[in-house]
Design a protein around this motif. Structure first.
Motif, short mmCIF file in Angstrom:
data_model
loop_
_atom_site.label_atom_id
_atom_site.label_comp_id
_atom_site.label_asym_id
_atom_site.label_seq_id
_atom_site.Cartn_x
_atom_site.Cartn_y
_atom_site.Cartn_z
N HIS A 181 0.80 -1.22 0.00
CA HIS A 181 0.00 0.00 0.00
C HIS A 181 0.84 1.28 0.00
N ALA A 182 1.79 1.37 0.94
CA ALA A 182 2.61 2.58 1.01
C ALA A 182 3.45 2.74 -0.26
N GLU A 183 3.93 1.63 -0.81
CA GLU A 183 4.72 1.70 -2.03
C GLU A 183 3.89 2.23 -3.19
N ILE A 184 2.65 1.81 -3.27
CA ILE A 184 1.76 2.29 -4.35
C ILE A 184 1.47 3.77 -4.16
N LEU A 185 1.21 4.17 -2.91
CA LEU A 185 0.95 5.59 -2.63
C LEU A 185 2.17 6.45 -2.97
N ASN A 186 3.35 6.00 -2.61
CA ASN A 186 4.56 6.77 -2.91
C ASN A 186 4.79 6.89 -4.41
N PHE A 187 4.32 5.90 -5.16
CA PHE A 187 4.44 5.97 -6.62
C PHE A 187 3.62 7.11 -7.20
N ALA A 223 -9.64 16.70 -2.63
CA ALA A 223 -8.32 16.08 -2.50
C ALA A 223 -8.44 14.55 -2.50
N ILE A 224 -9.49 14.03 -1.88
CA ILE A 224 -9.73 12.58 -1.88
C ILE A 224 -10.02 12.11 -3.30
N GLN A 225 -10.82 12.87 -4.02
CA GLN A 225 -11.16 12.52 -5.39
C GLN A 225 -9.91 12.50 -6.28
N LYS A 226 -9.01 13.45 -6.06
CA LYS A 226 -7.76 13.48 -6.84
C LYS A 226 -6.87 12.29 -6.50
N LEU A 227 -6.88 11.88 -5.22
CA LEU A 227 -6.11 10.71 -4.81
C LEU A 227 -6.62 9.47 -5.54
N VAL A 228 -7.93 9.31 -5.59
CA VAL A 228 -8.54 8.16 -6.26
C VAL A 228 -8.19 8.17 -7.75
N GLN A 229 -8.33 9.33 -8.37
CA GLN A 229 -8.02 9.44 -9.79
C GLN A 229 -6.56 9.10 -10.08
N ALA A 230 -5.66 9.53 -9.19
CA ALA A 230 -4.23 9.26 -9.39
C ALA A 230 -3.93 7.77 -9.25
N LEU A 231 -4.66 7.09 -8.36
CA LEU A 231 -4.42 5.66 -8.13
C LEU A 231 -5.01 4.78 -9.23
N GLN A 232 -6.09 5.22 -9.83
CA GLN A 232 -6.77 4.38 -10.82
C GLN A 232 -6.39 4.79 -12.24
N THR A 233 -5.10 4.70 -12.53
CA THR A 233 -4.60 5.05 -13.86
C THR A 233 -3.89 3.85 -14.48
N PRO A 234 -3.74 3.85 -15.79
CA PRO A 234 -2.98 2.77 -16.45
C PRO A 234 -1.55 2.65 -15.93
N GLU A 235 -0.95 3.78 -15.56
CA GLU A 235 0.42 3.77 -15.05
C GLU A 235 0.52 3.01 -13.73
N VAL A 236 -0.45 3.22 -12.85
CA VAL A 236 -0.45 2.53 -11.56
C VAL A 236 -0.74 1.05 -11.77
N ARG A 237 -1.65 0.76 -12.67
CA ARG A 237 -1.95 -0.65 -12.98
C ARG A 237 -0.68 -1.37 -13.45
N GLN A 238 0.06 -0.74 -14.33
CA GLN A 238 1.30 -1.34 -14.86
C GLN A 238 2.34 -1.49 -13.74
N PHE A 239 2.44 -0.48 -12.89
CA PHE A 239 3.38 -0.53 -11.77
C PHE A 239 3.07 -1.73 -10.87
N ILE A 240 1.80 -1.94 -10.55
CA ILE A 240 1.41 -3.06 -9.68
C ILE A 240 1.73 -4.39 -10.35
N LEU A 241 1.37 -4.53 -11.61
CA LEU A 241 1.59 -5.80 -12.31
C LEU A 241 3.08 -6.14 -12.42
N GLU A 242 3.90 -5.13 -12.71
CA GLU A 242 5.33 -5.38 -12.90
C GLU A 242 6.06 -5.60 -11.58
N LYS A 243 5.69 -4.84 -10.56
CA LYS A 243 6.42 -4.91 -9.29
C LYS A 243 6.08 -6.16 -8.49
#
Length: 277
Positions: free
Chosen positions: A51-57, A248-268
């Motif tokens: 979780h913290a690693e994804i947030l820091n990303f 600010a919460i809505q921006k956090l959600v939008q930042a987390l639900q992106t193709p870049e984050v999806r790729q980061f999770i799958l690769e890491k």
């Protein structure tokens, strides 16, 4: 006369310094964009992995939008929700929906979830056997001692064919719902973070993926059996109910639900963590 001249020289020097200071200050002001606002600080509690690693990303992405993401790491499943309810956190990211709903109901907390991010398939691990069929009669099996993760662990043991639960037990199953136990397994209930450390003393343990990863286990390789991606236990961003529409919460959600984050999770995490967006 000399004293007067010295005084004049000092006065002149002070005047020059004053002009320089004013000029510097004016320059600094000129470099600040008109109407620039201070960044919004968003404090989010999280388990260290993943979780913290994804947030820091996503922190740099949010910084460009005027949000300073402050990640506070927790290694237990109790304090993050209490800190959220008390206003010490703006959100947390460490738990799945059944756990959140059960915790909020028991503690009467006005907290809820706003977005699903990923699933961490729970797995069975052992340092004593290489296959569950090799478990001896009376083997000790560790499971989390909180109601939702404990029930989830028992369902996984049932899926593996080790026990059978009452038909109506569901996700809140307890050891009292076990109706068949051919190997006479002894179920040992421990705090979820303790289970990896207890592997040397147990025949096997059902461990949440975040704690497995922290312990250096590789779920896709080390788990003797693991939940599939259809697990209903999505990990979520939890907030106070009144903050559901906070920008600010809505921006956090939008930042987390992106193709870049999806790729980061799958690769890491290579299948140990599965994005659900």
């Amino acid at each position: 006369m000399q004293i007067v001249r010295q005084r004049k020289a000092i006065s002149g020097l002070i005047a020059v310094l004053a002009v320089v200071l004013v000029a510097v200050a004016a320059g600094l002001v000129a470099n600040i964009p008109a109407g620039a606002a201070q960044p919004v600080v968003l404090t989010v509690g999280a388990s260290p992995v993943p979780h913290a690693e994804i947030l820091n990303f996503v922190a740099p992405i949010l910084a460009k939008q005027g949000i300073q993401l402050k990640v506070i790491e927790f290694t237990d499943y109790v304090r993050p929700n209490l800190a959220l309810a008390d206003g010490e956190l703006d959100a947390n990211y460490f738990q799945h929906i059944p756990y959140l709903e059960n915790f909020a109901a028991e503690r009467r907390l006005d907290i809820t979830w706003v977005a699903k991010i990923h699933i961490e398939p729970m797995g069975v691990y052992s340092r004593k056997v290489k296959s569950l069929k090799d478990l001896p009669s009376g083997a000790q099996i560790g499971i989390p001692n909180d109601p939702t993760n404990g029930g989830r662990a028992l369902l996984l043991l049932q899926q593996a064919g080790l026990i059978k639960l009452r038909k109506d037990a569901g996700i809140k199953a307890t050891v009292f719902d076990i109706v068949e136990n051919p190997k006479k397994l002894r179920i040992v209930e421990l705090e979820a973070p303790q289970l990896p450390r207890a592997l040397d003393d147990l025949h096997a343990a059902v461990i949440n993926t975040n704690f497995a990863l922290e312990a250096g286990l590789v779920p896709a390789k080390d788990a003797l059996v693991i939940e599939d991606a259809n697990s209903p236990y999505s990990n979520v961003i939890a907030i106070r109910t009144k903050d559901k529409n906070d920008p600010a919460i809505q921006k956090l959600v939008q930042a987390l639900q992106t193709p870049e984050v999806r790729q980061f999770i799958l690769e890491k995490y290579k299948g140990a963590v599965v994005p659900v967006f």
